[in-house]
Write a protein that holds these residues in place. Structure first.
Motif, mmCIF file in Angstrom:
data_model
loop_
_atom_site.group_PDB
_atom_site.id
_atom_site.type_symbol
_atom_site.label_atom_id
_atom_site.label_comp_id
_atom_site.label_asym_id
_atom_site.label_seq_id
_atom_site.Cartn_x
_atom_site.Cartn_y
_atom_site.Cartn_z
ATOM 1 N N GLU A 42 5.046 -0.283 5.266
ATOM 2 C CA GLU A 42 5.692 0.769 6.054
ATOM 3 C C GLU A 42 7.212 0.689 5.945
ATOM 4 O O GLU A 42 7.881 1.713 5.879
ATOM 5 C CB GLU A 42 5.275 0.659 7.530
ATOM 6 C CG GLU A 42 3.811 0.993 7.794
ATOM 7 C CD GLU A 42 3.513 2.483 7.675
ATOM 8 O OE1 GLU A 42 4.328 3.284 8.156
ATOM 9 O OE2 GLU A 42 2.475 2.839 7.080
ATOM 10 N N LYS A 43 7.727 -0.522 5.913
ATOM 11 C CA LYS A 43 9.185 -0.681 5.798
ATOM 12 C C LYS A 43 9.671 -0.176 4.447
ATOM 13 O O LYS A 43 10.709 0.477 4.358
ATOM 14 C CB LYS A 43 9.590 -2.145 6.003
ATOM 15 C CG LYS A 43 11.126 -2.361 5.890
ATOM 16 C CD LYS A 43 11.531 -3.745 6.318
ATOM 17 C CE LYS A 43 12.906 -4.140 5.760
ATOM 18 N NZ LYS A 43 13.993 -3.223 6.135
ATOM 19 N N PHE A 44 8.869 -0.454 3.411
ATOM 20 C CA PHE A 44 9.233 0.023 2.080
ATOM 21 C C PHE A 44 9.326 1.552 2.072
ATOM 22 O O PHE A 44 10.303 2.133 1.591
ATOM 23 C CB PHE A 44 8.200 -0.452 1.052
ATOM 24 C CG PHE A 44 8.435 0.111 -0.315
ATOM 25 C CD1 PHE A 44 9.455 -0.377 -1.119
ATOM 26 C CD2 PHE A 44 7.655 1.153 -0.796
ATOM 27 C CE1 PHE A 44 9.699 0.152 -2.373
ATOM 28 C CE2 PHE A 44 7.894 1.698 -2.050
ATOM 29 C CZ PHE A 44 8.909 1.198 -2.838
ATOM 30 N N ILE A 45 8.326 2.210 2.649
ATOM 31 C CA ILE A 45 8.318 3.678 2.707
ATOM 32 C C ILE A 45 9.527 4.189 3.485
ATOM 33 O O ILE A 45 10.235 5.094 3.060
ATOM 34 C CB ILE A 45 7.012 4.182 3.364
ATOM 35 C CG1 ILE A 45 5.825 3.875 2.452
ATOM 36 C CG2 ILE A 45 7.087 5.676 3.673
ATOM 37 C CD1 ILE A 45 4.480 4.165 3.064
ATOM 38 N N ILE B 194 -1.642 -7.412 9.392
ATOM 39 C CA ILE B 194 -0.559 -6.715 10.090
ATOM 40 C C ILE B 194 0.742 -6.835 9.291
ATOM 41 O O ILE B 194 1.472 -5.864 9.103
ATOM 42 C CB ILE B 194 -0.373 -7.326 11.508
ATOM 43 C CG1 ILE B 194 -1.593 -7.057 12.384
ATOM 44 C CG2 ILE B 194 0.888 -6.822 12.193
ATOM 45 C CD1 ILE B 194 -1.948 -5.614 12.559
ATOM 46 N N HIS B 195 0.988 -8.052 8.781
ATOM 47 C CA HIS B 195 2.206 -8.301 8.012
ATOM 48 C C HIS B 195 2.259 -7.405 6.768
ATOM 49 O O HIS B 195 3.306 -6.824 6.448
ATOM 50 C CB HIS B 195 2.248 -9.784 7.621
ATOM 51 C CG HIS B 195 3.500 -10.183 6.914
ATOM 52 N ND1 HIS B 195 4.730 -10.173 7.542
ATOM 53 C CD2 HIS B 195 3.722 -10.584 5.644
ATOM 54 C CE1 HIS B 195 5.663 -10.549 6.684
ATOM 55 N NE2 HIS B 195 5.072 -10.810 5.520
ATOM 56 N N GLN B 196 1.124 -7.285 6.074
ATOM 57 C CA GLN B 196 1.079 -6.441 4.872
ATOM 58 C C GLN B 196 1.392 -4.983 5.213
ATOM 59 O O GLN B 196 2.132 -4.311 4.494
ATOM 60 C CB GLN B 196 -0.311 -6.525 4.198
ATOM 61 C CG GLN B 196 -0.613 -7.866 3.544
ATOM 62 C CD GLN B 196 0.492 -8.307 2.570
ATOM 63 O OE1 GLN B 196 1.085 -7.485 1.860
ATOM 64 N NE2 GLN B 196 0.795 -9.597 2.566
ATOM 65 N N ILE B 197 0.830 -4.492 6.318
ATOM 66 C CA ILE B 197 1.093 -3.106 6.724
ATOM 67 C C ILE B 197 2.578 -2.933 7.027
ATOM 68 O O ILE B 197 3.208 -1.966 6.605
ATOM 69 C CB ILE B 197 0.259 -2.705 7.964
ATOM 70 C CG1 ILE B 197 -1.236 -2.760 7.648
ATOM 71 C CG2 ILE B 197 0.635 -1.298 8.453
ATOM 72 C CD1 ILE B 197 -2.143 -2.527 8.853
ATOM 73 N N GLN B 198 3.159 -3.906 7.733
ATOM 74 C CA GLN B 198 4.579 -3.816 8.104
ATOM 75 C C GLN B 198 5.480 -3.741 6.875
ATOM 76 O O GLN B 198 6.409 -2.933 6.819
ATOM 77 C CB GLN B 198 4.973 -5.019 8.967
ATOM 78 C CG GLN B 198 4.373 -4.960 10.371
ATOM 79 C CD GLN B 198 4.601 -6.232 11.157
ATOM 80 O OE1 GLN B 198 4.882 -7.289 10.588
ATOM 81 N NE2 GLN B 198 4.464 -6.151 12.472
ATOM 82 N N CYS C 292 -5.031 -0.751 13.367
ATOM 83 C CA CYS C 292 -4.217 -1.811 12.741
ATOM 84 C C CYS C 292 -2.769 -1.352 12.571
ATOM 85 O O CYS C 292 -1.833 -2.127 12.734
ATOM 86 C CB CYS C 292 -4.790 -2.196 11.380
ATOM 87 S SG CYS C 292 -6.263 -3.211 11.516
ATOM 88 N N LYS C 293 -2.613 -0.068 12.226
ATOM 89 C CA LYS C 293 -1.262 0.447 12.024
ATOM 90 C C LYS C 293 -0.482 0.436 13.343
ATOM 91 O O LYS C 293 0.704 0.095 13.362
ATOM 92 C CB LYS C 293 -1.321 1.866 11.445
ATOM 93 C CG LYS C 293 -0.068 2.232 10.689
ATOM 94 C CD LYS C 293 -0.194 3.559 9.972
ATOM 95 C CE LYS C 293 1.195 4.151 9.818
ATOM 96 N NZ LYS C 293 1.156 5.541 9.341
ATOM 97 N N LEU C 294 -1.155 0.805 14.438
ATOM 98 C CA LEU C 294 -0.492 0.743 15.746
ATOM 99 C C LEU C 294 -0.102 -0.699 16.065
ATOM 100 O O LEU C 294 1.005 -0.967 16.537
ATOM 101 C CB LEU C 294 -1.399 1.312 16.848
ATOM 102 C CG LEU C 294 -0.794 1.279 18.264
ATOM 103 C CD1 LEU C 294 0.331 2.304 18.406
ATOM 104 C CD2 LEU C 294 -1.853 1.512 19.336
ATOM 105 N N CYS C 295 -1.024 -1.634 15.786
ATOM 106 C CA CYS C 295 -0.726 -3.053 16.030
ATOM 107 C C CYS C 295 0.461 -3.503 15.181
ATOM 108 O O CYS C 295 1.328 -4.243 15.654
ATOM 109 C CB CYS C 295 -1.945 -3.922 15.704
ATOM 110 S SG CYS C 295 -3.302 -3.707 16.866
ATOM 111 N N ALA C 296 0.511 -3.036 13.938
ATOM 112 C CA ALA C 296 1.624 -3.391 13.054
ATOM 113 C C ALA C 296 2.935 -2.847 13.623
ATOM 114 O O ALA C 296 3.959 -3.531 13.625
ATOM 115 C CB ALA C 296 1.383 -2.850 11.655
#
Ligand SMILES: [Zn+2]
Length: 730
Positions: free
Chosen positions: A592-595, A585-589, A228-232
């Motif tokens: 990740e952007k926050f980090i 996917i949106h939640q992961i994105q 999922c992270k790769l897809c994100a």
């Protein structure tokens, strides 16, 4: 041995990426298929199936085995994409290839396919990027083939203001989209635009890979997260795999089953016994110096008893000791230089002995001994100071005994006997067999080649070799033309029945028509394994893992389990409702952007204090950081006449031009008997200047005397002053 390749890699003038990405990687479809794509070939049903979601405009990862013709799938997608625009509007496609050879290949495939259809195709790679306007090339063409760093640089400098200039981006080998890979840098830009609420349209994103991988996942849940992270990262909404046309796919891509063979290893190895003695001697020489000085480095050496000679672990340990010794200091600087140099030599010799033990473990004693004899010949030809003379004498005292051990037929490596038996058997069953033999290190590849050539039982094999392009201190890598030549010989020369290759050269090299893949004490991650399997393309092919280590077989079984996990996860994800998947996917994105944003604020603190650079081997003063100038953000030179006295030049065996540089000579420490490799001497524009590598030096704080080692210039945060031609003497 592998660590050494990383440690002593030459200055990276070729590309601005990290050396990791320099492994040889080839196209993901074999040349036979590539040439088919020049003519209007009818796509196979599974290729149409794979292309479908992307043709519908969805962001897609296309995951299909090596050799199934993913390039052709990308041509279909690209063509459909360009045609769908109504009169007066135009699409613009960018295709990314990580490696220069892949880039070259894709550029010619796309040109051949699209130029006759009236589209303009152009490409820019790291090697051609000088003196071309990226902006203009993007502006004037419909399809642009790029190595990704070019776009990263153009986005950073603003020459390409936004990814919205493209309507479709295709990422070859897209599983690399993670961490700080250029692919991910491009996608960070994309995601910042997407999540930042910009109203500009973003391009469609398509990724191609043979395997999405599962990272370190230990169970299905973790594997699911990884995928999922790769897809994100690629903003993917669909993973496309072959489902309807599996029968057709297996007819085209045959995946050999992997077999395991546990082979015998040494019961007694007299060579190891003698070399271990020499190593203990060398260690105690080093230890006695340190004991005398009562330094803390002794603590490092005190673990000696726990170290096993001839292991990768010993290699890592000796590198750590070497680093500890280099920063060691004394009030008397001449004394410090003498001691540091002696310690450097002791540890270098220990590394060579350790290498030789690894060779003797997997090849013949003769090969290991030749490796050492070569090394001592080189030592004799260079500085050859007292310490070196002493160490050479100690080796020579044992040489007679080592020679007779190596010539004693009862000392044949049992592992090689097994390998020989397997080869004889396979070629007896099928005389047309063509084999690819994977080995762990380059030294081992050379040793195995010699072994085959000198073995009368295997006289029917004419081995060829293929190794990576990286360099080590003892080996120069193969050049690209040499690699192509080796591959061509294997493809076309019927007598050349076996190709021996290293693990460094395994990602995506395309070697058609081999039916036996032997992994000789070779283990890789799940992505590597699938691609290695892709090598054996001929029907009825086999893949054999040969190892004397039960753990290796265990590890490989884990890899197979990981592959199964990956396939299960993909099936599972494909069954999800698309809206639910998109939300995940949106939640992961967002997360990740926050980090990313919060980490980005912690810029490294610049240390503006002037510092000394000392030769890492003899500790002689080289220059001040204030005299260092930076060229094109990644090459470092030293200005002023004083520095010219500190090094000596030796004509480069292969002078070469890279971009605006012309490599003229290698430079070495001028210190008496030192000759440590400091970097190169280049012609840059009108200037002849040295270019130094930080891993050849120790950095010393002038005020505190604290010494620090850096492996990369990017880790060293001093005040970096750009090169200025006006500053140079005319
Ligand atoms: Zn030196």
């Amino acid at each position: 041995l592998e660590n050494e390749e990383m440690e002593t890699s030459d200055i990276q003038i070729f590309y601005k990426e990290e050396p990791d990405y320099q492994n040889l990687s080839q196209n993901s479809s074999p040349p036979s298929e590539v040439s088919h794509t020049y003519s209007p070939l009818k796509p196979r049903n599974y290729q149409l199936e794979l292309a479908l979601p992307a043709k519908e405009g969805k962001n897609t990862i296309i995951c299909a085995p090596t050799g199934c013709g993913k390039t052709f799938v990308s041509l279909l997608i690209c063509e459909h994409h360009l045609k769908k625009f109504p009169q007066g509007q135009k699409g613009k496609v960018v295709f990314f290839a990580i490696q220069v050879p892949v880039y070259e290949q894709q550029k010619s495939v796309f040109s051949n396919y699209f130029e006759r259809r009236g589209y303009k195709v152009a490409g820019i790679s790291g090697e051609t990027s000088e003196n071309v306007s990226v902006e203009q090339i993007v502006e004037n063409n419909d399809i642009i083939i790029l190595t990704p760093q070019i776009l990263v640089n153009s986005l950073k400098s603003g020459t390409i203001p936004s990814l919205s200039v493209f309507t479709l981006m295709i990422f070859d080998e897209c599983h690399n989209t993670s961490k700080h890979h250029p692919y991910n840098m491009i996608m960070f830009n994309y995601l910042d635009q997407k999540l930042g609420g910009s109203s500009d349209l973003l391009p469609q994103v398509v990724g191609l890979t043979a395997s999405v991988g599962v990272g370190d996942a230990k169970n299905t849940a973790e594997a699911m997260e990884y995928i999922c992270k790769l897809c994100a990262s690629l903003d993917t909404s669909v993973i496309s795999t072959v489902k309807e046309n599996l029968q057709e796919l297996t007819e085209v891509v045959y995946k050999p089953e992997k077999d395991f063979r546990k082979v015998e290893s040494w019961t007694t190895n007299s060579f190891k016994y003698i070399i271990s003695q020499l190593m203990r001697e060398t260690q105690s020489l080093a230890k006695s110096i340190l004991d005398e000085l009562g330094t803390t480095t002794v603590e490092n050496l005190s673990h000696i008893q726990n170290q096993d000679f001839g292991t990768q672990k010993y290699e890592q340990w000796i590198i750590a000791v070497q680093k500890a010794c280099v920063v060691f200091q004394l009030p008397d600087k001449a004394e410090e230089s003498r001691i540091c140099k002696a310690l450097f030599l002791y540890t270098s010799h220990l590394r060579k002995y350790n290498d030789a033990l690894i060779i003797s473990e997997h090849a013949r004693i003769k090969d290991a001994l030749d490796y050492l004899k070569d090394f001592f010949n080189n030592v004799r030809a260079a500085g050859f100071d007292e310490t070196e003379q002493d160490l050479t004498r100690r080796f020579e005292e044992k040489l007679q005994e080592l020679e007779s051990v190596s010539m004693d037929p009862s000392n044949e490596n049992p592992k090689l006997q097994d390998l020989c038996f397997i080869l004889q058997e396979e070629y007896h069953l099928n005389p047309e067999t063509r084999t690819i033999l994977f080995a762990k290190t380059r030294a081992l590849v050379d040793a195995l080649k010699k072994w085959i050539e000198e073995n009368p039982k295997l006289s029917f094999l004419r081995p060829g070799i293929l190794t990576g392009r990286g360099k080590t201190s003892s080996n120069t890598g193969m050049t690209l033309p040499a690699q192509k030549c080796a591959l061509d010989a294997f493809r076309t020369d019927g007598d050349n029945r076996i190709l021996i290759t290293t693990s460094v050269a395994d990602e995506g090299i395309d070697i058609a028509q081999c039916n036996l893949v032997i992994l000789y004490e070779y283990v890789g991650n799940v992505i590597k394994m699938i691609q290695t399997r892709g090598r054996g393309r001929a029907k009825g092919s086999k893949c054999l893992l040969l190892t004397s280590d039960a753990d290796v077989i265990e590890k490989e079984k884990i890899n197979m389990y990981k592959e199964k996990m990956m396939n299960d996860c993909i099936l599972n994800l494909q069954a999800w409702n698309e809206a639910v998947f998109k939300e995940k996917i949106h939640q992961i994105q967002i997360h990740e952007k926050f980090i990313r944003d919060s980490q980005g604020k912690a810029e490294p603190v610049l240390d503006k204090k002037n510092k000394k650079l000392l030769c890492r081997k003899c500790k002689a003063f080289a220059c001040y950081t204030a005299d260092i100038r930076v060229i094109e953000e990644c090459h470092y030179t030293v200005v002023g006449d004083a520095f010219k006295e500190c090094f000596v030049c030796e004509k480069h065996p292969k002078p070469k031009s890279f971009g605006s540089f012309e490599k003229r000579a290698k430079i070495f420490c001028a210190g008496e008997n030192c000759r440590h490799d400091w970097g190169i001497y280049v012609k840059y524009r009108a200037f002849e200047i040295p270019v130094i590598k930080i891993q050849s030096f120790v950095v010393e704080d002038i005020a505190t005397g604290v010494q620090t080692l850096y492996a990369k210039w990017t880790d060293f945060h001093f005040e970096k002053i750009p090169f200025d031609a006006a500053e140079m003497p005319q």
